[in-house]
Design a protein around this motif. Structure first.
Motif, PDB file in Angstrom:
ATOM      1  N   ASN B 229       0.979  -1.077   0.004  1.00 22.24           N
ATOM      2  CA  ASN B 229      -0.069   0.011   0.069  1.00 22.24           C
ATOM      3  C   ASN B 229       0.895   1.239   0.027  1.00 22.24           C
ATOM      4  O   ASN B 229       1.506   1.348   1.010  1.00 22.24           O
ATOM      5  N   SER B 232      -2.686   6.691  -1.928  1.00 24.76           N
ATOM      6  CA  SER B 232      -3.908   7.256  -1.494  1.00 24.76           C
ATOM      7  C   SER B 232      -5.225   6.346  -1.658  1.00 24.76           C
ATOM      8  O   SER B 232      -5.968   6.355  -0.764  1.00 24.76           O
ATOM      9  N   GLN B 235      -5.959   3.591   0.737  1.00 20.89           N
ATOM     10  CA  GLN B 235      -6.089   3.941   2.125  1.00 20.89           C
ATOM     11  C   GLN B 235      -7.298   4.017   2.540  1.00 20.89           C
ATOM     12  O   GLN B 235      -7.552   3.767   3.765  1.00 20.89           O
ATOM     13  N   GLN B 238      -8.770   1.245   4.448  1.00 22.53           N
ATOM     14  CA  GLN B 238      -7.934   0.765   5.729  1.00 22.53           C
ATOM     15  C   GLN B 238      -8.730   1.701   6.923  1.00 22.53           C
ATOM     16  O   GLN B 238      -8.781   1.240   8.028  1.00 22.53           O
ATOM     17  N   PHE B 239      -9.212   2.908   6.667  1.00 18.25           N
ATOM     18  CA  PHE B 239      -9.966   3.611   7.587  1.00 18.25           C
ATOM     19  C   PHE B 239     -11.113   4.357   6.924  1.00 18.25           C
ATOM     20  O   PHE B 239     -11.006   4.917   5.750  1.00 18.25           O
TER      21      PHE B 239
END
Lengths: 368, 271
Positions: B229, B232, B235, B238-239
């Motif tokens: 990873n 962006s 990402q 992941q969140f």
């Protein structure tokens, strides 16, 4: 997915603060995450560059990462005010840069800004530095803690949330710092290498590469700044509209004033001593505003007339009046100053700031 | 619907400042306004589409937008011309009440409403009594005013998952507490000035706590290591913030039984 790393450095004594850092997570600020990352990018990149050159010198046959920038983003340990001791659980190649912690390996002093070879069970000790704050310990292949949002940077405000490494997201006594599989790039059993003076004498190098490496070595001398950390530092900044709204007299007074760094400064921000009333009273009288994005180096003027310079662990948005932004190449220096050290401000231009940062990037991204 | 004259007046008030080596800040008039914020989000989306891989990040707030970009990879004039046109050219300014030219993502965020269950009981609403006193309202009126309003999510910041919601009804507006608490519990629903928000984790805070939600404010995938990873795009998986910028938010009053059955915990303030 790689298996659990077998290679480690173990923390066997700790009094200071230590965290894993890389260049941070600039692209997750829209989610409310601090960009975070190494406080002093100069010392950080220097350590990774040393490791990169060492790899070029001693393992010329190994296919290296094609992307140099990725290589330069390898995670390291950021050691704040020294006072930490590690035990190597295997042979490994390390680089030490930043504030001079009189590092010793098995009680034998070793040089800062250099590559060293460490053997199994060797003890690496960092004393408290006489000047400066942050030292960097890079290991070949990088520190292998868990990635979060594309970065291994541990962020103090996220402690305990389990993002970078469960359970505590922090380095403490007996912690086993995970290393890469190829953390040892030494195949000659030399104890340390002075890359700035050692030219490899081996038939294994092709001439072109050897001359490129030699050239890179010549470029490599640590900045004299690290010997002058107690001298007052001038922070050049890109002014914003608030600055331009001041009378010439007031601007001159602000730039003449010497600020002292306050004790409550940290990786998030540097708080400065109060300014005389006549200088910033009109600055902070501007009403507290709707929060807007803030950057690395933003100079905030909160109500108490104590300017704050935002650092790597800054929040993403903020509401205080803003005077301008300190240029990034000066911020790396500021990050090494301690409470009590003196600073001054001086306005500059965007193009000057960009030239400085480009030159800085080129120093470490020299194509090899 | 804005008239053309008002539109051009608005646009001339948008300022452009190159505040850092790699950041340009766009500022709108200092107000909390849904139509203006829709335009900010439109500009955010346009800038992202224009800059592509030169973009580092793009962050919207109440009346501002920052664009972080790789300054060594783009000519200053190219970026500046694009931005001037974006904020000046009326044809570029999509009608803020219609989202037809926005991307599907922005579209779906703009049109979605999220309901946040809140227990307003005094056991968890540490400040609701003093808020009622200071606003000269009854506790019931405070709850009613807070839960009647549909809010807009203006910005994410302060701490991961903390979403600034506005505007709070005028009757409920109070300055921040004079001395912030060292520890505000996770899930606390709080108000300050024109804003309301939920604390996603235990953290320091100076807002008035008027309730508690059992809902998590974000989902974080802590299991994957994401070795590969690097950009962006990966990402967001992941969140995930429960509330997204641009979304509409409503608070729904729940009973103590409902609060507890949803996993809520009664947290007493240690004085």
């Amino acid at each position: 997915m790689s298996a659990k790393p077998k290679n480690h450095l173990t923390v066997i004594k700790q009094n200071g603060f230590c965290s894993v850092q890389d260049l941070g997570r600039m692209s997750s600020q829209h989610l409310g995450f601090s960009a975070s990352g190494a406080a002093d990018e100069y010392a950080f990149l220097y350590a990774n560059y040393l490791l990169f050159l060492a790899q070029k010198l001693f393992q010329p046959c190994v296919q290296l990462n094609r992307h140099l920038t990725h290589n330069l983003n390898q995670a390291q340990l950021e050691i704040t005010l020294g006072q930490i001791t590690f035990k190597a659980e295997q042979n490994c190649t390390i680089a030490i840069t930043g504030a001079d912690c009189s590092v010793s390996i098995n009680d034998k002093p070793v040089n800062n800004w250099q590559i060293h070879h460490v053997k199994t069970h060797d003890i690496i000790h960092f004393s408290q530095p006489k000047m400066g704050l942050h030292s960097y310990l890079g290991v070949a292949g990088g520190i292998q803690n868990k990635q979060w949002l594309g970065s291994r940077s541990q962020t103090s405000t996220e402690k305990g949330l389990g993002f970078n490494n469960a359970p505590a997201d922090t380095i403490s006594l007996n912690y086993r710092i995970p290393l890469a599989e190829h953390c040892n790039i030494n195949d000659r059993n030399k104890e340390h290498y002075n890359l700035t003076s050692t030219i490899p004498a081996s038939g294994r190098f092709d001439l072109e590469q050897a001359s490129k490496v030699a050239f890179a070595q010549k470029q490599l001398t640590p900045s004299t700044f690290y010997k002058e950390l107690n001298k007052p530092l001038t922070l050049r900044f890109i002014p914003q509209s608030l600055w331009h709204s001041f009378a010439k007299k007031q601007q001159t007074a602000f730039c003449k004033h010497q600020f002292t760094i306050s004790a409550d400064s940290n990786r998030m921000g540097y708080r400065l001593s109060e300014t005389p009333d006549d200088i910033t009273s009109s600055m902070s009288n501007t009403q507290s505003k709707l929060s807007k994005p803030v950057t690395f180096g933003t100079i905030q003027i909160p109500s108490k007339n104590q300017p704050i310079v935002l650092m790597k662990e800054r929040q993403t948005i903020g509401g205080y009046p803003v005077l301008g932004s300190v240029i990034q190449t000066d911020l790396f220096k500021l990050s090494q100053l301690r409470p009590g050290n003196k600073i001054q401000f001086s306005p500059t231009t965007l193009s000057f700031a960009q030239q400085q940062l480009s030159a800085f990037h080129q120093k470490f991204c020299f194509s090899i | 619907m804005l008239k053309a004259s008002e539109k051009s007046e608005n646009q001339s008030l948008i300022s452009l400042s190159y505040i850092s080596e790699n950041a340009v800040l766009l500022e709108w008039p200092e107000k909390i306004c849904a139509t203006q914020h829709q335009h900010i989000m439109f500009c955010q989306q346009q800038a992202s589409a224009f800059l592509k891989e030169v973009l580092i990040d793009c962050i919207a707030s109440y009346a501002s937008l920052i664009i972080y970009y790789k300054f060594e990879k783009i000519q200053h004039d190219t970026l500046n011309t694009f931005l001037l046109e974006l904020i000046q050219n009326p044809t570029n300014n999509n009608n803020p009440t219609s989202t037809s030219s926005n991307s599907n993502h922005v579209d779906s965020v703009e049109n979605s409403l999220i309901e946040i269950p809140v227990y307003y009981g005094e056991g968890v609403a540490w400040d609701i009594k003093t808020v009622a006193q200071q606003t000269k309202l009854s506790i019931e009126e405070v709850i009613q005013l807070h839960s009647q309003t549909t809010y807009r999510a203006y910005a994410l910041g302060f701490t991961p998952g903390f979403c600034y919601l506005g505007r709070l009804p005028a009757q409920l507006q109070l300055p921040r507490k004079s001395s912030p608490r060292l520890s505000v519990p996770k899930g606390a629903v709080a108000i300050a000035e024109q804003q309301t928000a939920i604390y996603p984790n235990t953290s320091p805070g100076g807002w008035h706590i008027i309730g508690q939600t059992p809902l998590d404010m974000y989902h974080a995938d802590l299991t994957s290591n994401n070795e590969e990873n690097k950009n962006s795009a990966c990402q967001s998986s992941q969140f995930n913030s429960t509330i997204q910028v641009g979304q509409s938010v409503k608070f729904v009053s729940i009973t103590l039984e409902e609060f507890l059955s949803l996993g809520g915990e009664l947290i007493k303030e240690i004085s």
